[in-house]
Design a protein around this motif. Structure first.
Motif, PDB file in Angstrom:
ATOM      1  N   ARG A  40       0.803  -1.225   0.000  1.00 32.82           N
ATOM      2  CA  ARG A  40       0.000   0.000   0.000  1.00 32.82           C
ATOM      3  C   ARG A  40       0.838   1.279   0.000  1.00 32.82           C
ATOM      4  O   ARG A  40       0.504   2.227  -0.742  1.00 32.82           O
ATOM      5  CB  ARG A  40      -0.990   0.003   1.175  1.00 32.82           C
ATOM      6  N   PRO A  41       1.934   1.337   0.781  1.00 36.07           N
ATOM      7  CA  PRO A  41       2.739   2.580   0.752  1.00 36.07           C
ATOM      8  C   PRO A  41       3.226   2.936  -0.655  1.00 36.07           C
ATOM      9  O   PRO A  41       3.297   4.116  -1.005  1.00 36.07           O
ATOM     10  CB  PRO A  41       3.918   2.249   1.682  1.00 36.07           C
ATOM     11  N   TRP A  71       1.713   2.303  -3.563  1.00 38.51           N
ATOM     12  CA  TRP A  71       0.626   2.837  -4.389  1.00 38.51           C
ATOM     13  C   TRP A  71       0.130   4.182  -3.858  1.00 38.51           C
ATOM     14  O   TRP A  71      -0.284   5.046  -4.641  1.00 38.51           O
ATOM     15  CB  TRP A  71      -0.511   1.808  -4.482  1.00 38.51           C
ATOM     16  N   GLU A  72       0.177   4.375  -2.555  1.00 42.15           N
ATOM     17  CA  GLU A  72      -0.198   5.673  -1.976  1.00 42.15           C
ATOM     18  C   GLU A  72       0.787   6.752  -2.440  1.00 42.15           C
ATOM     19  O   GLU A  72       0.406   7.872  -2.745  1.00 42.15           O
ATOM     20  CB  GLU A  72      -0.226   5.586  -0.447  1.00 42.15           C
ATOM     21  N   ALA A  73       2.076   6.363  -2.484  1.00 42.21           N
ATOM     22  CA  ALA A  73       3.100   7.320  -2.915  1.00 42.21           C
ATOM     23  C   ALA A  73       2.909   7.697  -4.378  1.00 42.21           C
ATOM     24  O   ALA A  73       3.137   8.858  -4.770  1.00 42.21           O
ATOM     25  CB  ALA A  73       4.494   6.739  -2.689  1.00 42.21           C
ATOM     26  N   CYS A  74       2.506   6.735  -5.165  1.00 42.33           N
ATOM     27  CA  CYS A  74       2.264   7.030  -6.589  1.00 42.33           C
ATOM     28  C   CYS A  74       1.238   8.148  -6.735  1.00 42.33           C
ATOM     29  O   CYS A  74       1.360   9.033  -7.583  1.00 42.33           O
ATOM     30  CB  CYS A  74       1.784   5.772  -7.322  1.00 42.33           C
ATOM     31  N   LYS A  75       0.231   8.113  -5.878  1.00 40.31           N
ATOM     32  CA  LYS A  75      -0.791   9.169  -5.941  1.00 40.31           C
ATOM     33  C   LYS A  75      -0.190  10.534  -5.639  1.00 40.31           C
ATOM     34  O   LYS A  75      -0.688  11.551  -6.108  1.00 40.31           O
ATOM     35  CB  LYS A  75      -1.909   8.881  -4.921  1.00 40.31           C
ATOM     36  N   ARG A  76       0.897  10.552  -4.834  1.00 38.49           N
ATOM     37  CA  ARG A  76       1.569  11.818  -4.500  1.00 38.49           C
ATOM     38  C   ARG A  76       2.646  12.166  -5.533  1.00 38.49           C
ATOM     39  O   ARG A  76       3.350  13.166  -5.407  1.00 38.49           O
ATOM     40  CB  ARG A  76       2.259  11.708  -3.136  1.00 38.49           C
ATOM     41  N   LYS A 132      -2.864   8.924 -13.398  1.00 36.52           N
ATOM     42  CA  LYS A 132      -4.006   8.537 -12.571  1.00 36.52           C
ATOM     43  C   LYS A 132      -4.989   7.787 -13.468  1.00 36.52           C
ATOM     44  O   LYS A 132      -5.495   8.353 -14.438  1.00 36.52           O
ATOM     45  CB  LYS A 132      -4.660   9.778 -11.977  1.00 36.52           C
ATOM     46  N   GLN A 158      -8.727   5.584  -7.314  1.00 40.95           N
ATOM     47  CA  GLN A 158      -7.935   4.885  -6.303  1.00 40.95           C
ATOM     48  C   GLN A 158      -6.513   4.572  -6.754  1.00 40.95           C
ATOM     49  O   GLN A 158      -5.640   4.299  -5.929  1.00 40.95           O
ATOM     50  CB  GLN A 158      -8.616   3.558  -5.906  1.00 40.95           C
TER      51      GLN A 158
END
Lengths: 399, 140
Positions: B18-19, B21-26, B125, B129
């Protein structure tokens, strides 16, 4: 412990079908097993071990025992991709040498063609499932990986590092097709040229359509027996001299893609067999794609790293060449029902027994030699070179 | 873009990854470095695959720069979403930190891609999600 000649292949059967829309995978397996037992002169009651692998979602070892209605004392459904059957032979040898079993059948069956499975170009959805696992699929398949693509990336790297040419890869396809032209069961039998390969459409650069194996239905079986049982079978036994197993993968993101599992498995097999490359009379090399053969020959040690392009040139792999390879036409032209490793063992056995006497496929006659080949090397590759794969090396010798 | 419109395969995201994929969003590309053996690894895992240390590896921000280790121009893929996009470039990119990752090379013609070519990460994006890292030729 010296495992040489502690087990033998005593019966083989290659299912003649290349298209069987009205058969189940299980029936192809059953027919293949019966055929191999007939070849050996053995019966159902003699079998005490079953080795089986299948394409995903796949049949299981215990499910296959149910279908076959047998109660073996040893079941092994090791599945490491298309080369699973070389691993099975390795395991059967060990089980026989340990005295746990006397007679094993190794079998495979598939309806990949009539089932419409795009084995090489279907991507992650080729089995119908479109849900990825968190690791590693979600870091790979999202980008549109295909089986052919994962081999093509390795071919591209080999060309970059060593100047290997598409013409050299094409020579492999041409030699396999030449062998297929002599095999009445082969799926494609019309001879082809290097130019034909190069002018066929690109599937995934630098691999052309004719650099890729066929998709067929089919199956086969091999009967492996202890020395005592092998002495009572119908045909001369083909002895297992050496086996080796290996796995290659990304190594946490660092691995040299041109180092195959064969680099690990081959030294084991040669050491166990006590033979050298000069002793090998013929090869059966898993040919999912032309690059698979070239890179496998390098990793097996038949030539140096980077020299595969020159090595396969000039007809060396032809039945009348220095190292006859895939004398049945291989996966490139004869058959490739999703997994092909079983056929490597079958064709090597038939050649070592001299089954093709009086036909153009009789390897030794084509090379002006008095006797059939004495030692054959089989190497099965499963999985994909560009991501992760298995390699099983088997060295066989006639009686 | 909504999930309904995005026909390609989406990553499954678990606690282990998860970290990333969360970072990808940032707009950040994370890789992992072991606190014990100091080696980087990719793809991400909940442990260090190099030394099997008791402590999980640290997430560290990669520079996002690398070079093409190898690639293929894919002309045939039967899967929905990909079939419509051929020819596309499937590549392994070697990051500056040394580890290699699968990706696609965007923003250039497939025939212009070369092994050794400098590339940089670019994020897309694809659903509310999910943001996916790709690479493109490095700006000079």
């Amino acid at each position: 412990m010296d495992l040489r000649r502690t087990a033998a292949i005593v019966g083989v059967y290659e299912h003649p079908t290349r298209y069987a829309p009205d058969k189940s995978e299980q029936l192809i397996i059953a027919e293949s097993i019966i055929g191999a037992l007939n070849d050996a002169g053995l019966e159902k009651k003699d079998v005490d071990a079953l080795f089986v692998a299948a394409m995903p979602p796949g049949i299981t070892g215990y499910g296959m025992c149910d279908y076959l209605n047998i109660y073996p004392r040893w079941v092994d459904s090791t599945n490491v991709g298309g080369g699973s059957f070389e691993f099975h032979l390795s395991h059967a040898l060990t089980a026989i040498a340990a005295g746990r079993i006397n007679c094993a059948v190794i079998a495979y069956g598939s309806t990949a063609r009539s089932g419409g499975v795009a084995v090489g170009t279907g991507g992650a959805a080729r089995w119908g499932q479109a849900r990825l696992s968190p690791v590693p699929d979600s870091f790979e398949d999202i980008y549109g990986t295909t089986t052919v693509g994962l081999y093509a990336m390795v071919a591209q790297r080999h060309m970059y590092e060593y100047g290997t040419k598409p013409e050299q890869l094409a020579e492999i396809a041409v030699a396999m097709r030449y062998h297929a032209s002599m095999n009445p069961h082969a799926m494609y039998r019309d001879p082809i040229t290097v130019e034909d390969v190069l002018s066929s459409r690109i599937i995934s650069s630098p691999l052309h359509l004719l650099d890729c194996c066929v998709i067929s239905d089919g199956g086969g079986a091999v009967v492996v027996a202890s020395p005592s049982l092998a002495r009572s079978t119908r045909k001369k036994p083909v002895w297992i001299l050496g086996v080796g197993e290996g796995i290659a993968h990304q190594g946490g993101g660092w691995r040299d893609l041109l180092e195959m599992a064969a680099y690990q498995s081959a030294p084991q097999a040669f050491a166990m067999a006590g033979v050298t490359h000069q002793d090998i009379d013929m090869c059966m090399i898993y040919d999912s794609f032309t690059i698979t053969v070239l890179l496998t020959l390098e990793n097996l040690g038949f030539c140096k790293r980077g020299e595969g392009g020159d090595f396969v040139s000039g007809g060396r792999l032809r039945i009348d060449g220095d190292l006859p390879t895939n004398t049945d036409g291989g996966g490139l032209s004869s058959n490739h029902p999703g997994m092909r490793g079983i056929f490597l063992l079958i064709e090597a056995t038939r050649q070592l027994r001299g089954d093709y006497a009086g036909t153009p496929r009789q390897t030794h006659a084509r090379r002006n030699r008095a006797e059939p080949p004495y030692i054959a090397l089989c190497h099965g590759t499963g999985g994909a070179l560009g991501s992760r794969h298995s390699g099983g090396t088997v060295i066989l010798a006639r009686d | 873009m909504t999930t309904q419109q995005y026909k390609k395969l989406l990553p499954a995201i678990s606690g282990e990854t998860r970290p990333y994929w969360e970072a990808c969003k940032r707009g950040e590309l994370l890789i992992q470095k072991c606190q014990k053996c100091g080696k980087y690894q990719f793809y991400p895992r909940g442990f260090c695959s190099h030394c099997w240390a008791n402590e999980p590896p640290q997430w560290v921000k990669a520079s996002g720069k690398g070079k093409v280790y190898t690639f293929t121009v894919t002309y045939q893929n039967r899967s929905p979403g990909y079939a419509e996009e051929v020819p596309y470039v499937l590549a392994l990119v070697e990051l500056e930190e040394g580890v290699r990752m699968f990706t696609n090379i965007l923003e250039c013609k497939p025939e212009d891609v070369r092994i050794g070519m400098p590339v940089e990460v670019v994020f897309r994006k694809v659903t509310d999600q999910v943001t996916i890292p790709y690479f493109r030729p490095a700006k000079a």
